[in-house]
Write a protein that holds these residues in place. Structure first.
Motif, short mmCIF file in Angstrom:
data_model
loop_
_atom_site.label_atom_id
_atom_site.label_comp_id
_atom_site.label_asym_id
_atom_site.label_seq_id
_atom_site.Cartn_x
_atom_site.Cartn_y
_atom_site.Cartn_z
N ILE A 13 3.04 1.45 -7.70
CA ILE A 13 1.62 0.25 -7.82
C ILE A 13 1.16 -0.21 -9.10
O ILE A 13 1.04 -0.04 -10.11
N ARG A 14 1.31 -1.60 -8.95
CA ARG A 14 1.58 -2.33 -10.74
C ARG A 14 0.17 -3.45 -10.35
O ARG A 14 0.40 -3.98 -9.09
N VAL A 15 -0.17 -3.76 -11.28
CA VAL A 15 -1.07 -5.26 -10.89
C VAL A 15 -0.48 -6.33 -11.37
O VAL A 15 -0.53 -6.34 -12.88
N GLU A 16 -0.27 -7.81 -10.29
CA GLU A 16 0.34 -8.81 -10.92
C GLU A 16 -0.60 -9.44 -11.10
O GLU A 16 -0.32 -10.07 -9.53
N ASN A 17 -1.41 -10.43 -12.04
CA ASN A 17 -1.92 -12.08 -11.50
C ASN A 17 -2.74 -11.64 -10.56
O ASN A 17 -2.85 -13.03 -9.60
N GLY A 18 -3.42 -10.46 -10.53
CA GLY A 18 -4.78 -10.36 -9.68
C GLY A 18 -3.81 -9.45 -8.15
O GLY A 18 -5.02 -9.95 -7.16
N SER A 19 -2.87 -9.57 -8.20
CA SER A 19 -2.11 -9.23 -6.87
C SER A 19 -1.94 -7.67 -6.91
O SER A 19 -1.22 -7.07 -8.09
N TYR A 20 -2.14 -6.94 -6.31
CA TYR A 20 -0.89 -5.69 -5.75
C TYR A 20 0.58 -6.07 -6.39
O TYR A 20 0.67 -6.90 -5.13
N VAL A 21 1.98 -5.15 -6.50
CA VAL A 21 2.99 -5.31 -6.32
C VAL A 21 3.28 -3.97 -5.73
O VAL A 21 2.75 -3.64 -7.24
N VAL A 30 13.59 1.45 1.96
CA VAL A 30 12.74 1.20 1.29
C VAL A 30 12.87 -0.70 1.35
O VAL A 30 14.09 -0.75 0.90
N ILE A 31 11.27 -0.58 0.71
CA ILE A 31 11.27 -2.21 0.80
C ILE A 31 10.62 -2.68 -0.71
O ILE A 31 9.56 -1.99 -0.86
N GLU A 32 11.31 -3.26 -1.46
CA GLU A 32 10.91 -3.08 -2.74
C GLU A 32 9.91 -4.27 -2.85
O GLU A 32 10.24 -5.72 -2.22
N ASP A 33 8.92 -4.31 -4.07
CA ASP A 33 8.41 -5.85 -4.54
C ASP A 33 7.15 -6.81 -2.83
O ASP A 33 7.20 -7.76 -3.66
N ILE A 34 6.82 -5.87 -2.78
CA ILE A 34 5.41 -6.82 -1.70
C ILE A 34 4.70 -6.69 -2.71
O ILE A 34 3.88 -6.19 -3.28
N ARG A 35 3.99 -7.82 -1.64
CA ARG A 35 3.18 -8.81 -3.00
C ARG A 35 1.59 -8.42 -1.59
O ARG A 35 2.20 -8.98 -0.59
N PHE A 36 0.75 -8.50 -2.41
CA PHE A 36 -0.64 -8.11 -1.61
C PHE A 36 -2.09 -8.78 -2.32
O PHE A 36 -1.79 -7.50 -2.90
N GLY A 37 -2.87 -9.26 -1.91
CA GLY A 37 -3.78 -9.86 -2.87
C GLY A 37 -5.36 -9.38 -2.13
O GLY A 37 -6.32 -9.11 -3.37
N LEU A 38 -5.54 -8.13 -1.82
CA LEU A 38 -7.24 -7.54 -1.35
C LEU A 38 -6.66 -6.76 -2.15
O LEU A 38 -5.37 -5.44 -2.43
N PRO A 39 -8.01 -6.67 -3.08
CA PRO A 39 -8.15 -5.22 -4.23
C PRO A 39 -8.60 -4.48 -3.74
O PRO A 39 -8.93 -3.84 -2.33
N GLY A 40 -7.94 -3.16 -4.21
CA GLY A 40 -8.95 -2.02 -3.77
C GLY A 40 -7.90 -0.86 -3.32
O GLY A 40 -6.90 -1.77 -2.55
N GLU A 66 -11.54 -1.67 -10.98
CA GLU A 66 -9.43 -1.46 -11.58
C GLU A 66 -10.03 -2.65 -12.26
O GLU A 66 -9.15 -3.20 -12.78
N LEU A 67 -10.78 -3.85 -11.24
CA LEU A 67 -9.88 -5.36 -11.73
C LEU A 67 -11.22 -5.77 -12.52
O LEU A 67 -10.94 -7.08 -13.62
#
Length: 449
Positions: A244-252, A261-271, A340-341
């Motif tokens: 898990i990492r944060v890129e441009n305000g979104s989780y990846v 295995v599903i890679e590099d999912i992007r999701f914009g909600l914080p926390g 975190e943000l």
């Protein structure tokens, strides 16, 4: 009961978030929908604009004359007092009077039903799931406990064969449902005014879990004492989010499932709590057979739920966030996300406690979670369905908060206090009518800027 034979639907407490979703649903079916609520709100205004007649006075003369016993369904919310004259009018004349949960049970009985349960996370998880299924082209209707930003509604879709519902533990309502796939996000003690103790609420969740035929169709947050497919964040589970990492305000992040295995999912909600909600929705959708590529695309486009870490102002100088949190665990989740943000920023938390009984039952937990914020403003307790309890008030909670930067203010004095505060990040928190103040707070902050 055959809903096809019902022409009219009358709601007592139509302005509630769950009730209004049902009202929208019956309106789409062509029913004559009318009802009562105690006070006007943004939700009741939207319903009236859609053509639903609503009044705000408990007066039996305002019940439509053509709403006869044989063609009318009456839906009530548990928040309505037993002395309510309209409710008693219908009961005395043997109308079909049902709780919201009973009606959801009737609607979902003949559908493939996804039920999302848990003391926290129900609304966001069910909203993400509803969005995924709708985007996939499923014949779905989702009844939600919040306004989803993508649709500006708490009702997604108008499908006839698939439903998504929040399985509400309040008053053991979720036991009316007929789920085919279900999840349980959490089982913290809550609603002790109904259950009495944590053992009773846990037993109720166990009973709900037993509605699912096989372990593979029940998804549980890792660590819950239930038999199901486990979902976890950075820990071994049947469905595991990691890297898990944060890129441009979104989780990846990546997800390991029993089959892929599903890679590099992007999701914009914080926390991290919202990350957990997303993985839970992903797990249920994959079990249903929704293609992985569709799920990943839907997670990227999901914009969130109003009053769930909902950004009102997001600029370099000031951030204003509004959240529905009303339990210590939920407030902890808000603090985790903000920390975190926005590390090192000055954070002001404004909290309106919800219910006298909940404040009493979790007073120490509230004090601990609120003390972590840099500055705290408390409002008086929002009573909702309750009468006052002697000695239970916001002054008591204020005294237990260890952070010295704390203050109790009235709603009338709140905006001036916010404007005078030296804060980089402002968070309004609570499940009461503080949500009705958000627009005014936002306007005042923008004017100051």
């Amino acid at each position: 009961m055959n809903l096809n034979q019902i022409n009219n639907v009358y709601f007592i407490g139509i302005g509630g978030i769950g009730m209004s979703a049902l009202a929208r649903y019956f309106k789409t079916l062509g029913k004559d929908v009318q009802g009562y609520d105690k006070t006007p709100s943004t939700l009741t205004g939207e319903l009236i604009e859609s053509g639903i007649q609503i009044h705000f006075e408990d007066n039996i003369s305002l019940i439509p004359e053509h709403f006869y016993v044989e063609n009318t369904l009456v839906i009530i919310t548990p928040a309505v007092p037993v002395s309510h004259s309209e409710w008693n009018y219908f009961l005395e004349r043997d109308y079909h009077v049902k709780k919201r949960a009973e009606v959801l049970g009737i609607i979902t009985k003949d559908t493939f039903c996804f039920a999302v349960a848990g003391t926290h996370g129900k609304t966001t998880t069910s909203s993400i799931l509803g969005h995924i299924l709708f985007e996939s082209g499923a014949d779905v209707t989702s009844f939600l406990g919040g306004i989803v930003e993508n649709y500006n509604s708490n009702l997604i879709g108008n499908g006839k064969t698939v439903t998504v519902v929040e399985a509400d533990e309040f008053d053991r309502s979720f036991l009316h449902l007929h789920p085919d796939l279900a999840c349980i996000t959490s089982m913290d003690a809550d609603h002790l005014d109904i259950y009495g103790d944590s053992a009773a609420i846990e037993a109720s969740f166990v009973e709900f879990s037993e509605k699912i035929d096989t372990r593979e169709n029940l998804f549980i947050a890792k660590g819950l004492p239930l038999k199901g497919m486990s979902v976890g964040i950075d820990e071994e589970a049947d469905y595991k989010a990691y890297n898990i990492r944060v890129e441009n305000g979104s989780y990846v992040f990546d997800v390991k499932t029993p089959s892929e295995v599903i890679e590099d999912i992007r999701f914009g909600l914080p926390g991290r709590h919202n990350l957990m909600n997303a993985v839970m929705a992903l797990a249920m959708a994959r079990k249903f057979g929704t293609p992985t590529v569709t799920i990943v695309k839907a997670l990227l486009s999901f914009r969130g739920v109003k009053r769930r870490f909902s950004y009102q102002i997001k600029s370099e100088k000031l951030v204003y966030i509004d959240d529905y949190a009303h339990h210590p665990t939920e407030i902890e989740a808000v603090h985790q996300a903000v920390s975190e943000l926005y590390p090192g920023k000055k954070v002001l938390a404004i909290f309106q406690p919800h219910l006298f009984s909940r404040t009493r039952d979790f007073i120490d937990g509230f004090a601990t979670s609120l003390s972590k914020f840099g500055q705290v403003i408390l409002l008086d307790i929002y009573p909702a369905r309750e009468l006052p309890i002697a000695g239970v008030n916001s002054e008591w909670l204020l005294g237990k908060i260890t952070n010295p930067n704390k203050k109790l203010v009235s709603k009338e004095a709140l905006i001036p206090e916010i404007l005078n505060a030296d804060a980089d990040v402002i968070v309004t928190i609570g499940a009461g009518d503080i949500g009705e103040m958000v627009e005014s707070i936002k306007e005042a902050l923008n004017e100051k800027a």
